[in-house]
Design a protein around this motif. Structure first.
Motif, PDB file in Angstrom:
ATOM      1  N   GLU A   1       8.023  12.277  -4.558  1.00  0.00           N
ATOM      2  CA  GLU A   1       8.077  10.947  -3.987  1.00  0.00           C
ATOM      3  C   GLU A   1       9.622  10.400  -3.577  1.00  0.00           C
ATOM      4  OE1 GLU A   1       6.863   9.678  -7.927  1.00  0.00           O
ATOM      5  OE2 GLU A   1       4.978   9.050  -7.158  1.00  0.00           O
ATOM      6  N   PHE A   2      10.624  11.087  -4.361  1.00  0.00           N
ATOM      7  CA  PHE A   2      11.967  10.855  -4.121  1.00  0.00           C
ATOM      8  C   PHE A   2      12.200  11.460  -2.983  1.00  0.00           C
ATOM      9  CE2 PHE A   2      16.539  11.969  -4.565  1.00  0.00           C
ATOM     10  CZ  PHE A   2      17.120  10.858  -4.489  1.00  0.00           C
ATOM     11  N   LEU A   3      11.917  12.353  -2.532  1.00  0.00           N
ATOM     12  CA  LEU A   3      12.072  13.114  -1.226  1.00  0.00           C
ATOM     13  C   LEU A   3      11.681  12.397   0.159  1.00  0.00           C
ATOM     14  CD1 LEU A   3      11.636  16.809  -2.031  1.00  0.00           C
ATOM     15  CD2 LEU A   3      13.830  15.575  -1.621  1.00  0.00           C
ATOM     16  N   LYS A   4      10.312  11.712  -0.107  1.00  0.00           N
ATOM     17  CA  LYS A   4       9.916  11.154   0.809  1.00  0.00           C
ATOM     18  C   LYS A   4      10.474   9.490   0.850  1.00  0.00           C
ATOM     19  CE  LYS A   4       4.887  12.406   0.212  1.00  0.00           C
ATOM     20  NZ  LYS A   4       3.907  12.441  -0.435  1.00  0.00           N
ATOM     21  N   LEU A   5      10.783   8.938  -0.197  1.00  0.00           N
ATOM     22  CA  LEU A   5      11.619   7.850  -0.024  1.00  0.00           C
ATOM     23  C   LEU A   5      13.045   7.903   0.400  1.00  0.00           C
ATOM     24  CD1 LEU A   5      11.031   6.555  -3.873  1.00  0.00           C
ATOM     25  CD2 LEU A   5      10.199   5.220  -1.750  1.00  0.00           C
ATOM     26  N   MET A   6      13.708   9.061   0.311  1.00  0.00           N
ATOM     27  CA  MET A   6      15.008   9.144   0.958  1.00  0.00           C
ATOM     28  C   MET A   6      14.938   9.378   2.252  1.00  0.00           C
ATOM     29  SD  MET A   6      16.871   7.979  -1.714  1.00  0.00           S
ATOM     30  CE  MET A   6      15.647   7.111  -2.225  1.00  0.00           C
ATOM     31  N   SER A   7      13.686  10.256   2.665  1.00  0.00           N
ATOM     32  CA  SER A   7      13.785  10.614   3.950  1.00  0.00           C
ATOM     33  C   SER A   7      13.633   9.490   4.832  1.00  0.00           C
ATOM     34  CB  SER A   7      12.641  11.576   4.296  1.00  0.00           C
ATOM     35  OG  SER A   7      13.139  12.944   3.762  1.00  0.00           O
ATOM     36  N   THR A   8      12.519   8.538   4.394  1.00  0.00           N
ATOM     37  CA  THR A   8      11.995   7.410   5.076  1.00  0.00           C
ATOM     38  C   THR A   8      13.355   6.390   5.090  1.00  0.00           C
ATOM     39  OG1 THR A   8       9.997   7.628   4.045  1.00  0.00           O
ATOM     40  CG2 THR A   8      10.649   5.341   4.955  1.00  0.00           C
TER      41      THR A   8
END
Length: 191
Positions: free
Chosen positions: A73-80
């Motif tokens: 979830e963190f990876l998705k949030l930071m990429s966005t």
């Protein structure tokens, strides 16, 4: 407190950097970031402390099986977040290029000149309609106490694009806030 990733990490991809920051901020090796861990991670990656509202929004959006944000979830949030930051930076550069008098806003003439340089065959009528739609939109949202960020909501964006003539010309929240809100405020203050 999270241990900062080493300088050697600076050449790595964003995804690798996000993993390193996640691991550094997950000090107890819980497998997730708590609210406080997340705040520190954002500071490490983006250089600012997220607001309470931003953190509340993120924490509400993640799966509540755990007490925090899992790595995926963190990876998705930071990429966005990074993509939005790059998009905002690009729009800011374009706006600055067209704000030749450094006023912080574009007049109708600036708007026409900008569109004529990038889309010379676009009818002036369309340019004028797009320009004239933005200020009433900001005034309406502000007057109804609707956050300008709602303009970025996918359903609102879809509605504007498909149902409102030239609705796709409505800028994102950041540009509305920085460019048009001050002008609407000054006009309303005069009245």
């Amino acid at each position: 407190m999270c241990a900062a990733p080493s300088r050697a990490d600076s050449g790595r991809s964003s995804g690798e950097r996000y993993v390193r920051v996640f691991e550094a901020c997950d000090e107890d090796k819980k497998g997730y970031l708590s609210r406080e861990d997340f705040k520190v991670a954002v500071v490490m990656l983006f250089g600012y402390k997220p607001s309470k509202m931003e953190v509340d929004s993120v924490m509400a959006s993640v799966q509540q099986k755990h007490s925090g944000i899992l790595l995926e979830e963190f990876l998705k949030l930071m990429s966005t977040k990074k993509a939005a930051q790059l998009h905002h930076s690009e729009i800011r550069q374009i706006f600055t290029a067209f704000d030749m008098q450094y006023r912080g806003f574009l007049t109708l003439e600036d708007f026409k000149r900008a569109f004529n340089s990038i889309a010379p065959k676009l009818p002036e009528r369309i340019i004028v309609e797009a320009f004239r739609f933005v200020q009433p939109w900001v005034k309406t949202l502000a007057g109804a106490n609707i956050p300008l960020s709602k303009t970025d909501h996918p359903l609102v964006r879809e509605f504007l694009d498909s149902r409102v003539r030239n609705g796709g010309a409505i800028l994102a929240r950041t540009q509305l806030t920085e460019t048009y809100l001050p002008e609407v405020y000054l006009k309303e203050k005069e009245n």
